[in-house]
Design a protein around this motif. Sequence first.
Motif, PDB file in Angstrom:
ATOM      1  N   GLU A 208       0.995  -1.355   0.079  1.00 55.98           N
ATOM      2  CA  GLU A 208       0.020   0.084   0.125  1.00 55.98           C
ATOM      3  C   GLU A 208       0.703   1.292  -0.144  1.00 55.98           C
ATOM      4  OE1 GLU A 208      -3.384   2.333   2.705  1.00 55.98           O
ATOM      5  OE2 GLU A 208      -2.853   0.070   3.218  1.00 55.98           O
ATOM      6  N   ARG A 209       1.867   1.139   0.762  1.00 50.46           N
ATOM      7  CA  ARG A 209       2.767   2.390   0.904  1.00 50.46           C
ATOM      8  C   ARG A 209       3.685   2.761  -0.441  1.00 50.46           C
ATOM      9  NH1 ARG A 209       5.395   5.901   4.775  1.00 50.46           N
ATOM     10  NH2 ARG A 209       3.352   5.638   5.956  1.00 50.46           N
ATOM     11  N   TYR A 210       4.248   1.483  -1.019  1.00 49.97           N
ATOM     12  CA  TYR A 210       5.232   1.757  -1.819  1.00 49.97           C
ATOM     13  C   TYR A 210       4.955   1.508  -3.432  1.00 49.97           C
ATOM     14  CZ  TYR A 210       7.730   2.477   2.220  1.00 49.97           C
ATOM     15  OH  TYR A 210       8.350   2.917   3.636  1.00 49.97           O
ATOM     16  N   THR A 211       3.881   0.825  -3.644  1.00 46.50           N
ATOM     17  CA  THR A 211       3.730   0.419  -5.052  1.00 46.50           C
ATOM     18  C   THR A 211       3.398   1.729  -5.774  1.00 46.50           C
ATOM     19  OG1 THR A 211       2.479  -1.482  -4.323  1.00 46.50           O
ATOM     20  CG2 THR A 211       1.805  -0.586  -6.550  1.00 46.50           C
ATOM     21  N   GLY A 212       4.086   1.807  -6.893  1.00 41.76           N
ATOM     22  CA  GLY A 212       3.988   2.774  -7.763  1.00 41.76           C
ATOM     23  C   GLY A 212       4.821   3.944  -7.544  1.00 41.76           C
ATOM     24  N   THR A 213       5.710   3.735  -6.443  1.00 42.82           N
ATOM     25  CA  THR A 213       6.767   4.938  -6.129  1.00 42.82           C
ATOM     26  C   THR A 213       8.125   4.716  -6.676  1.00 42.82           C
ATOM     27  OG1 THR A 213       7.306   3.860  -4.050  1.00 42.82           O
ATOM     28  CG2 THR A 213       5.558   5.146  -3.873  1.00 42.82           C
ATOM     29  N   LYS A 214       8.768   5.672  -6.998  1.00 44.88           N
ATOM     30  CA  LYS A 214      10.183   5.441  -7.675  1.00 44.88           C
ATOM     31  C   LYS A 214      11.155   5.580  -6.638  1.00 44.88           C
ATOM     32  CE  LYS A 214       9.208   5.422 -11.939  1.00 44.88           C
ATOM     33  NZ  LYS A 214       9.473   4.022 -12.753  1.00 44.88           N
ATOM     34  N   THR A 215      10.892   4.554  -5.499  1.00 43.35           N
ATOM     35  CA  THR A 215      11.678   4.390  -4.269  1.00 43.35           C
ATOM     36  C   THR A 215      12.343   2.874  -4.345  1.00 43.35           C
ATOM     37  OG1 THR A 215       9.945   3.218  -3.071  1.00 43.35           O
ATOM     38  CG2 THR A 215      10.290   5.624  -2.700  1.00 43.35           C
TER      39      THR A 215
ATOM     40  N   THR B 137       9.931   9.705  -6.336  1.00 48.97           N
ATOM     41  CA  THR B 137       8.546  10.430  -6.877  1.00 48.97           C
ATOM     42  C   THR B 137       7.590   9.642  -6.013  1.00 48.97           C
ATOM     43  OG1 THR B 137       9.542  10.703  -8.983  1.00 48.97           O
ATOM     44  CG2 THR B 137       7.104  10.889  -8.786  1.00 48.97           C
ATOM     45  N   GLY B 138       6.679  10.360  -5.600  1.00 54.97           N
ATOM     46  CA  GLY B 138       5.624   9.999  -4.698  1.00 54.97           C
ATOM     47  C   GLY B 138       5.771   9.322  -3.260  1.00 54.97           C
ATOM     48  N   GLN B 139       6.999   9.672  -3.010  1.00 52.96           N
ATOM     49  CA  GLN B 139       7.470   9.446  -1.443  1.00 52.96           C
ATOM     50  C   GLN B 139       6.544  10.525  -0.432  1.00 52.96           C
ATOM     51  OE1 GLN B 139       8.909   7.290   0.122  1.00 52.96           O
ATOM     52  NE2 GLN B 139       9.882   7.979   1.729  1.00 52.96           N
TER      53      GLN B 139
END
Length: 494
Positions: free
Chosen positions: A47-54, A396-398
């Motif tokens: 939930e937290r990290y899907t789709g983030t550039k981390t 991005t998105g963090q």
Amino acid sequence: MAHTGNNGPKKIGVIGVVHETNTFAPGTTGLDSFAGDWIQGKEAFLERYTGTKTSMGGVIDAAAALGLELLPGLYTQATPSGMVTDEAFDAIANGMADSVQPEIDGLVVILHGAMVAVSYPDAEGEILRRLRTKLGSSLPIAVTLDLHANISGTMVALSNIIVAYDTYPHVDIYDRAVEATGLLKRRLDGEIEPVQKLIHTRMLVAPQAMLTDAGAMKELMDLAFELEKSPGILNISVAGGFPYSDVADAGMTFVVTADKDIAAAEQCAERLRAAAWERRERFLVRQTGPAEAVERAARHPEGPVILTESSDNVGGGSPADSTTLLPHLLAASKKSLIVLCDPEAVRMAAKLGIGSELSCSVGGKTDDKHGEPVPITGTVRMLFDGNYRHVGAYMTGQHARMGLTAVVQCGSVTVMLTEKRVAPWDPGHVRSVGLDPESFQIIVVKSALAWKTAFGDVAKLAIDVDTPGCCTANLHRFQFEALYRPIYPLDELG
């Protein structure tokens, strides 16, 4: 302890802790500092990290693309700061080990590489030791590291694959996690047998000299990329190191990972060491004094001019409340912006409310290394809860949390006061409170180079300012005790 079943997709775990520890910074870092990013279990992780550039987003996407079943455990992080307490370290290290599912075939461990706890100077080495105690020596482990990692022999000995960021500012975090996961999959499939060689340059380098798209650091990266094309070389990690961690292994290192061929890894590592040593004088940093820097910025024909106050680099663990430049800005009468962490002043502004006049002293309250509190009088223009998401190229998105935030207008100077320390890594840092970076003549950033992902596209000029603080580029200011000596430039070396 590895999963031995032949049916279904291979299972990999992912856990991690990221903290860059400045042992010269005031205070210690307790468990509460990690509370904002304490993510445990598959559902919370996805939930937290899907789709983030981390790094975490990279592992999620790579596992899906490679047909791996992902079993996340504990991941946590905290803003760079002082020494981590033993209580916090034990809770994190043991929590990570306990969160690993026993049925995994391999493990990705997301680390920084410059974490230091009171009783564990090589914190990441100790984390890997505890993981090996639980999981055994045969389970394949891939580790991702920051470019500013101080890589130890223990970290290399207890892992199979190390992949560090290739960029500073760090815009390839996601990509390196994808790469590490891909190499782990190849190891699980029996395609490769990674062996690693670590070599230390005997160089201590300030972060200000590690920009990877120009100069000596770019040349080392280019050489590493060229050597990675050699037969059997799987990855080359160039770690500039973190000089503000007073530990034995601090400094610039290289880790070369090869497929079975340790001799090839050693040859590449030695070529890189020689190339770094040849360029050692080019890694020295030259800066401008505060008065001259503000004067130059004020008369520059176009703004914004970025004044990099890297001695108070939040990303290096500083308190973010240095006031050395503020009096010069107030006297310059140019449209300027400075961000200071001052919970006391923020609460006072919030109590008064928007439109009220605030008269108080700001900054310089953490210790005696970052200036004295400076009196200001201005109008409270904005109050904000401080929560925003990264919209720029870095992670991005963090989620980012500045805490309660106040924008105070003091004549031509905009003073942005935050409850928490937040590095200027993203344009949302100031845009979230309605400020347009391009409208300022001067912007002070408490950063070494990472500010470029926030303001690099609008900056007309950047000036490195020589101010005191726990992240100064003048490494001779520090009293090192644990650092292995001799090392350049602190010592004369042939």
